[in-house]
Design a protein around this motif. Structure first.
Motif: not given
Length: 617
Positions: A333-343, A416-429
């Motif tokens: 989850q932490r790894a997925a969040q880091t990549r998603d945050g960069a996106a 928005s959010g992503g379903q990554y093979e290592d975690g699920t993300t959900d973020i609002t800005r």
């Protein structure tokens, strides 16, 4: 995303098309066709829920009966059709949306929980009426409540063998035939055999022989499998029976089973066609069977009762272990969040520097950026890309019809959010487009203060999410303001973006998870908001992890939160003078961590933009 897709279906019966041979484009025509079908079936009404035979929040296209009938595209709602009137039931999140999508000339709008379906039927069903329902789409407790309410009206609730909507829906989609995929143990953290043995031990403790698993995410978690049968949720249509010896029967369509899956499941799992599930229930005579009444439909209870099984109503044994993430899941989850945050950072930079945008262009761009990550399997839900007044509807979904261009002087909200093979993300800005008004900045700052209050909360073990909810609302309450949704929902590990039982919400039902004590390892969203009808909406959302907290001198075990989501918060919308020293420090410390976490994943220009966006207040 804040707190809340089978050729054979309900009861595994074929869904023949009779009467109306051509697809109907008008929702009024569909309503008329349903009434004609009900008359042919000698029914005086029918209840249409937005769910499937697994009590799923999000359902496959084959099960989108409510949307097909009414035009409503929200993720929670129900309808009732009578000979002379029809009603659609939604909660406060959809007050605006339901009126935009459903024709008030044919449907009355009913607000939940103020009005229940059972209560409405008690007042509106014709005396002596026969009101139909599909027992594969309703829980047993709802059937009991509706039966009682109708009896007081002199009416009867009638189970139907063939869903009448399926019989008139000529171009109804087939269920997905996609194969199941194995979810590697390096991401799952535990083997399927280990999970099944834990369920077996649980059954032994409760002196039960077998447990019914009907929820799709429970099955995906238990067997370490994932699927693509439902948009944005990586699950497959299946049922399971897990036995006290740790073995299991998995019921899934044969075309979805691969050699790799068979090898992965091993000899401890017997595979059957999904259509064989109802018959298997009928073979449990004399057995003690654990069934979750919140996650299993009435038809399952009826089949077991008819078979002569002894039913014990217990919560699905996978719910709590699934909610409390293990170290492998948390690392993913932490790894997925880091990549998603960069996106997200790349996207926010693009929004700031690009003219001529609209809601759909923006959401398409964000999806394209996310899909550059090979670990992305899907979005975790349809992005809420909302500008101006559209953002005042918390569950708004932009379409070609509702899409609006960005204009200076208002706010853009992207959830928005992503379903990554290592975690699920959900973020609002929420970001300013042009110069925001003083009121917008005030409201944004109050929402941010509520967000900080949750993020920094320290609380004793045993605390429920409902006890924390008011922390987020206080800054808004002080100005006579509020928001009509929960503050936080649980999140899965490459599973459902809405996962129980934990929740931060003033609504404390066991189903919603509001009464569930928060435990270390649980992931929740933190997303207070504010919405001014017709003008703008604001929401700031990160995901947070419940962790132990060392409090010097504490007399109880204490818990707090670790922030998982890292992406810039629009400093232009913050009224710095409204913040306390502690709140200002939180913003600066958070932005420092944002640069540290996601900066290495950005190019030089993107990194420079990020550092400016995250400068101290």
């Amino acid at each position: 995303m804040f707190p809340r897709k089978v050729a054979q279906e309900s009861g595994f019966r074929p869904a023949p098309v009779r009467g109306y041979k051509r697809p109907m484009s008008s929702h009024a025509d569909r309503l008329a066709a349903l009434r004609a079908q009900l008359a042919e079936d000698r029914l005086d009404g029918f209840v249409v829920p937005l769910t499937d035979e697994h009590m799923s929040e999000y359902v496959g296209s084959y099960a989108q009966r409510l949307a097909w009938l009414t035009g409503f595209e929200g993720s929670a709602g129900s309808a009732v059709v009578l000979p002379e009137e029809a009603a659609i039931f939604t909660d406060g999140r959809y007050t605006l949306q339901v009126r935009q999508q459903v024709d008030g000339a044919h449907w009355s709008y009913q607000s939940v929980p103020e009005t229940s379906i059972a209560g409405w039927l008690k007042e509106h069903a014709p005396e002596g009426a026969r009101i139909g329902y599909d027992p594969w789409l309703h829980r047993a407790d709802w059937v009991k409540a509706a039966t009682k309410a109708l009896a007081e009206r002199g009416a009867t609730l009638v189970p139907v063998a063939d869903n009448p909507i399926d019989r008139i829906w000529a171009d109804r989609p087939e269920a997905s035939k996609a194969a199941l995929a194995v979810h590697p143990e390096k991401f799952a953290g535990r083997s399927s055999a280990d999970k099944r043995q834990s369920i077996g031990d649980w059954l032994a403790e409760h002196k039960a022989d077998a447990a019914v698993l009907a929820a799709l995410d429970s099955i995906a978690w238990t067997f370490n499998v994932r699927g693509t049968d439902v948009s944005h949720t990586p699950v497959a249509l299946a049922y399971a029976l897990v036995h006290a010896d740790g073995t299991a029967d998995l019921f899934v369509a044969g075309e979805k089973v691969t050699a790799e899956l068979r090898q992965h499941l091993g000899n401890g799992v017997r595979l059957h066609e999904r259509a064989a599930f109802e018959g298997a229930l009928g073979e449990l005579a004399g057995k003690t069977v654990a069934v979750d009444p919140e996650r299993s439909v009435a038809a399952i209870f009826e089949a077991l009762e008819t078979a002569g099984a002894r039913i014990v109503e217990l919560r699905d044994p996978t719910v709590l272990p699934r909610a409390i993430k293990n170290e492998a899941e948390l690392n993913g989850q932490r790894a997925a969040q880091t990549r998603d945050g960069a996106a997200i950072a790349r996207f926010l930079k693009w929004v700031e520097e690009t003219d001529g945008l609209d809601e759909l262009k923006a959401s398409d761009k964000l999806e394209a950026i996310r899909r550059e990550d090979p670990a992305l399997k899907d979005l975790s839900f349809s992005s809420i890309s909302a500008f101006g007044g559209n953002a005042a509807s918390p569950h708004y979904h932009s379409t070609e019809k509702t899409n609006v261009p960005f204009t200076a002087g208002s706010l853009y909200l992207i959830d928005s959010g992503g379903q990554y093979e290592d975690g699920t993300t959900d973020i609002t800005r929420t970001v300013a487009i042009g110069e925001p008004t003083a009121e917008m900045r005030d409201r944004f700052t109050r929402v941010l203060q509520g967000h900080i209050a949750i993020d920094t909360a320290v609380f004793p073990k045993g605390t429920r999410g409902g006890q924390l909810d008011s922390f987020a609302r206080r800054p808004l309450w002080e100005a006579g303001l509020d928001y009509a949704h929960g503050t936080g929902h649980g999140v899965g590990s490459f599973l459902s973006v809405h996962e129980g039982p934990q929740r931060i919400s003033p609504m404390g039902s066991s189903q919603s998870g509001g009464d569930e004590p928060l435990a270390a390892g649980m992931i929740l969203s933190n997303e207070p908001g504010y919405y001014k009808a017709g003008e703008y909406g604001i929401r700031t959302e990160n995901l947070i992890l419940v962790v132990p907290v060392d409090v010097p001198g504490a007399e109880k075990e204490m818990l707090g939160f670790e922030t998982l989501t890292f992406a810039p918060i629009d400093r232009r919308l913050i009224v710095t003078e409204m913040l306390s020293d502690r709140e200002r420090k939180w913003v600066d410390d958070y932005h420092t961590e944002v640069v540290k976490r996601i900066g290495p994943g950005l190019g030089a220009e993107e990194r420079a933009w990020l550092e400016a966006a995250c400068a101290p207040l």
